[in-house]
Design a protein around this motif. Sequence first.
Motif, mmCIF file in Angstrom:
data_model
loop_
_atom_site.group_PDB
_atom_site.id
_atom_site.type_symbol
_atom_site.label_atom_id
_atom_site.label_comp_id
_atom_site.label_asym_id
_atom_site.label_seq_id
_atom_site.Cartn_x
_atom_site.Cartn_y
_atom_site.Cartn_z
ATOM 1 N N TRP A 261 31.677 -61.561 33.564
ATOM 2 C CA TRP A 261 33.141 -61.667 33.714
ATOM 3 C C TRP A 261 33.529 -63.116 33.993
ATOM 4 C CZ3 TRP A 261 36.231 -57.304 36.449
ATOM 5 C CH2 TRP A 261 35.674 -56.043 36.178
ATOM 6 N N GLY A 262 34.640 -63.571 33.428
ATOM 7 C CA GLY A 262 35.172 -64.876 33.789
ATOM 8 C C GLY A 262 35.775 -64.833 35.184
ATOM 9 N N ASP A 263 35.849 -66.007 35.823
ATOM 10 C CA ASP A 263 36.418 -66.067 37.177
ATOM 11 C C ASP A 263 37.836 -65.510 37.218
ATOM 12 O OD1 ASP A 263 34.143 -67.132 38.168
ATOM 13 O OD2 ASP A 263 34.934 -69.149 38.521
ATOM 14 N N ALA A 267 39.184 -62.372 39.390
ATOM 15 C CA ALA A 267 40.266 -62.563 40.365
ATOM 16 C C ALA A 267 41.415 -61.604 40.068
ATOM 17 C CB ALA A 267 40.746 -64.014 40.346
ATOM 18 N N ALA A 268 41.766 -61.453 38.779
ATOM 19 C CA ALA A 268 42.868 -60.556 38.414
ATOM 20 C C ALA A 268 42.531 -59.117 38.775
ATOM 21 C CB ALA A 268 43.170 -60.667 36.917
ATOM 22 N N PHE A 269 41.292 -58.726 38.518
ATOM 23 C CA PHE A 269 40.884 -57.352 38.826
ATOM 24 C C PHE A 269 41.011 -57.076 40.319
ATOM 25 C CE2 PHE A 269 38.060 -53.804 39.639
ATOM 26 C CZ PHE A 269 38.225 -52.979 38.537
ATOM 27 N N ASP A 300 42.266 -66.716 48.991
ATOM 28 C CA ASP A 300 41.285 -65.773 49.536
ATOM 29 C C ASP A 300 40.610 -64.975 48.414
ATOM 30 O OD1 ASP A 300 41.417 -66.595 52.123
ATOM 31 O OD2 ASP A 300 42.675 -64.933 52.850
ATOM 32 N N ILE A 301 41.376 -64.622 47.389
ATOM 33 C CA ILE A 301 40.777 -63.942 46.234
ATOM 34 C C ILE A 301 39.773 -64.885 45.560
ATOM 35 C CG2 ILE A 301 41.266 -63.039 43.914
ATOM 36 C CD1 ILE A 301 42.142 -61.063 46.015
ATOM 37 N N LYS A 302 40.158 -66.163 45.425
ATOM 38 C CA LYS A 302 39.242 -67.155 44.819
ATOM 39 C C LYS A 302 37.965 -67.278 45.637
ATOM 40 C CE LYS A 302 39.826 -71.248 43.023
ATOM 41 N NZ LYS A 302 40.039 -72.620 43.481
ATOM 42 N N ALA A 303 38.113 -67.239 46.959
ATOM 43 C CA ALA A 303 36.940 -67.343 47.829
ATOM 44 C C ALA A 303 36.013 -66.139 47.637
ATOM 45 C CB ALA A 303 37.385 -67.457 49.288
ATOM 46 N N LEU A 304 36.612 -64.944 47.501
ATOM 47 C CA LEU A 304 35.796 -63.755 47.246
ATOM 48 C C LEU A 304 35.010 -63.907 45.953
ATOM 49 C CD1 LEU A 304 38.140 -60.732 48.155
ATOM 50 C CD2 LEU A 304 35.896 -61.207 49.151
ATOM 51 N N VAL A 305 35.681 -64.430 44.923
ATOM 52 C CA VAL A 305 35.020 -64.616 43.632
ATOM 53 C C VAL A 305 33.857 -65.598 43.780
ATOM 54 C CG1 VAL A 305 35.317 -65.518 41.277
ATOM 55 C CG2 VAL A 305 37.063 -64.011 42.277
ATOM 56 N N TYR A 307 32.092 -66.243 46.349
ATOM 57 C CA TYR A 307 30.994 -65.594 47.067
ATOM 58 C C TYR A 307 30.258 -64.604 46.160
ATOM 59 C CZ TYR A 307 28.586 -62.439 50.249
ATOM 60 O OH TYR A 307 27.633 -61.658 50.863
ATOM 61 N N LEU A 308 31.009 -63.769 45.424
ATOM 62 C CA LEU A 308 30.387 -62.764 44.549
ATOM 63 C C LEU A 308 29.449 -63.424 43.540
ATOM 64 C CD1 LEU A 308 33.414 -60.408 43.765
ATOM 65 C CD2 LEU A 308 31.419 -59.853 45.162
ATOM 66 N N ARG A 309 29.813 -64.624 43.088
ATOM 67 C CA ARG A 309 29.007 -65.333 42.091
ATOM 68 C C ARG A 309 27.591 -65.617 42.569
ATOM 69 N NH1 ARG A 309 30.988 -63.846 37.816
ATOM 70 N NH2 ARG A 309 32.994 -64.644 37.163
ATOM 71 N N THR A 310 27.385 -65.616 43.882
ATOM 72 C CA THR A 310 26.069 -66.001 44.406
ATOM 73 C C THR A 310 25.198 -64.793 44.759
ATOM 74 O OG1 THR A 310 26.803 -66.079 46.725
ATOM 75 C CG2 THR A 310 27.093 -68.084 45.405
#
Length: 445
Positions: A261-263, A267-269, A300-305, A307-310
């Motif tokens: 998935w793209g960032d 984030a939108a999801f 905050d959504i960007k931060a979640l993304v 984190y999920l990437r790692t």
Amino acid sequence: MKKLLIVLILLVLAGAAFAGWIVFGPGPLDFTGGSPVALADYKGPDPSGVPASLKTASPVARGEYLARAADCEACHTVKGGASFAGGLAFKLPFGTLYAPNITPDRETGIGNWSDADFLNAVHKGIARDGTRLYPAFPYAAYTMMSDADALAIKAFLFSLPAVHAPTPPNTFAFPFNQRWLMVFWSAFFNADHRFMPHPDRSPEWNRGAYLAEAMAHCGDCHTPRNLMQALDNRRKFAGAVASGWKAYDITQDKESGIGGWGDDSLAAFLATGHAQGYGTASGPMGEAVDKSLMHLVPQDIKALVAYLRTVPAVSDPALPAPKTAPAPASHREGVAVADARGKAIFAGACAGCHGWTGQSPVLTYATFTGGRAVNDPGARNVAQAIVWGVTREGANGPVVMPAFGQAYSDVEIAAVANYVTARFGAAPSSLTARQVAQIRQQAAQ
Ligand code: HEC
Ligand code: HEC
Ligand code: HEC
């Protein structure tokens, strides 16, 4: 006799837990490695608390943001009932547990609780009278929450109207009704320490880790559990069943997870419950979006993304890579399935909203092209959506799919679910009427 049984059970529990998971079981952030430090010793920007825009807001407003981030409301509110007044039933194999009233009512809520009482519950799973709480209350995640954040949530809860609503007692049979056994569960599976930032990671990552682990408790639904109902972080975020729905693999696996998935899509999801080409969040995830994630600020959504990437890739062999192309526009083209009733029902009851292509002619949320549910050959979530329908607040107003559980028999629901996965997904399902019956029972909670 009872005592002997308890001792025996304890020995077995302790033995199994020790052997399997205490010694080897990693914590939720162990995959990161590095040397985390106590929050007070961390030199970077504070990963806990509210976003910058709310830093000067009142304690109650800060608490409201944090209560949403931690989604306390989802479990402590019955459909149509007063917020936080409890009563939601958790049907477990050994009985039913009810979420308590956490409004400030002095008699039936937490109106008499001190700050220390509240922290004890949120961090340690211990109620005001000293009784132990079951881990259906995810305190093993909230234990990472800072004292300040937990107390801001308390301030918010105490600002709400007190609702007089006694919590029904649980129906657990012996020995599961022995709350004190949770002393051992907690000793093994609740780390009981606050979030520790990782100085070798970015501030954004640390914020995301705090939000995902200490607040939004993503793992509570997405991480499989061990025999003791604790999270098995060796398969962190690799997918599990939550309230009868499949909470899919959200590791970085490219096929079964969200590695492809793209960032922006991710984030939108999270922020709206829908991303073009990745389908829609329904069931418990729809609720998590509506009640919690939708209210987070974009950073905050960007931060979640971030984190999920790692989170390391773990594959779910049951899930093929999703089919990303829409189905043919004509109902004459496309798949042939064994049970013709599925297609007939789809034509009459579903195509109007979902289209023959799977790209909704009427509602973005109803487009399921590329979505995981229709690409899951287990068809569990497809059947859930059909039986119970979906009611969501949605980012731009209410989103509703009617429930078809009353209109169709188990055989018919299985047929239309199998038609949906065959037409729109990468691999057809072979859901049976019996499985639909189980889904009806499970969710009748
Ligand atoms: C996944 C569901 C879930 C979520 C999310 C959740 N709770 Fe609970 N909570 C429960 C259940 C179930 C119990 C009852 C446990 C028991 O009886 O052993 C409980 C118990 C409690 C209690 C103890 C109350 C009492 O009377 O003993 C408090 C306090 C509490 N929760 C506060 C919170 C707060 C604050 C949040 C958000 C930060 C939260 N809960 C989020 C399910 C949840
Ligand atoms: C209460 C349970 C629950 C919680 C908490 C939860 N999820 Fe989910 N999640 C689900 C379920 C169930 C689905 C499948 C929804 C569907 O099929 O419509 C899902 C789907 C997803 C998906 C889509 C996966 C795919 O392949 O389509 C993503 C991404 C996701 N969740 C991320 C998260 C993140 C990140 C968090 C924490 C911030 C989180 N979830 C918290 C239950 C949950
Ligand atoms: C009135 C419009 C409407 C009708 C009729 C309808 N749906 Fe839906 N459906 C929706 C919407 C809107 C969503 C997205 C809900 C959300 O936001 O989670 C949805 C979601 C779904 C999902 C996705 C679940 C997920 O987890 O991703 C499936 C599968 C589905 N519908 C199947 C069907 C089937 C099969 C029928 C016919 C029996 C049907 N729908 C009839 C509007 C409709």
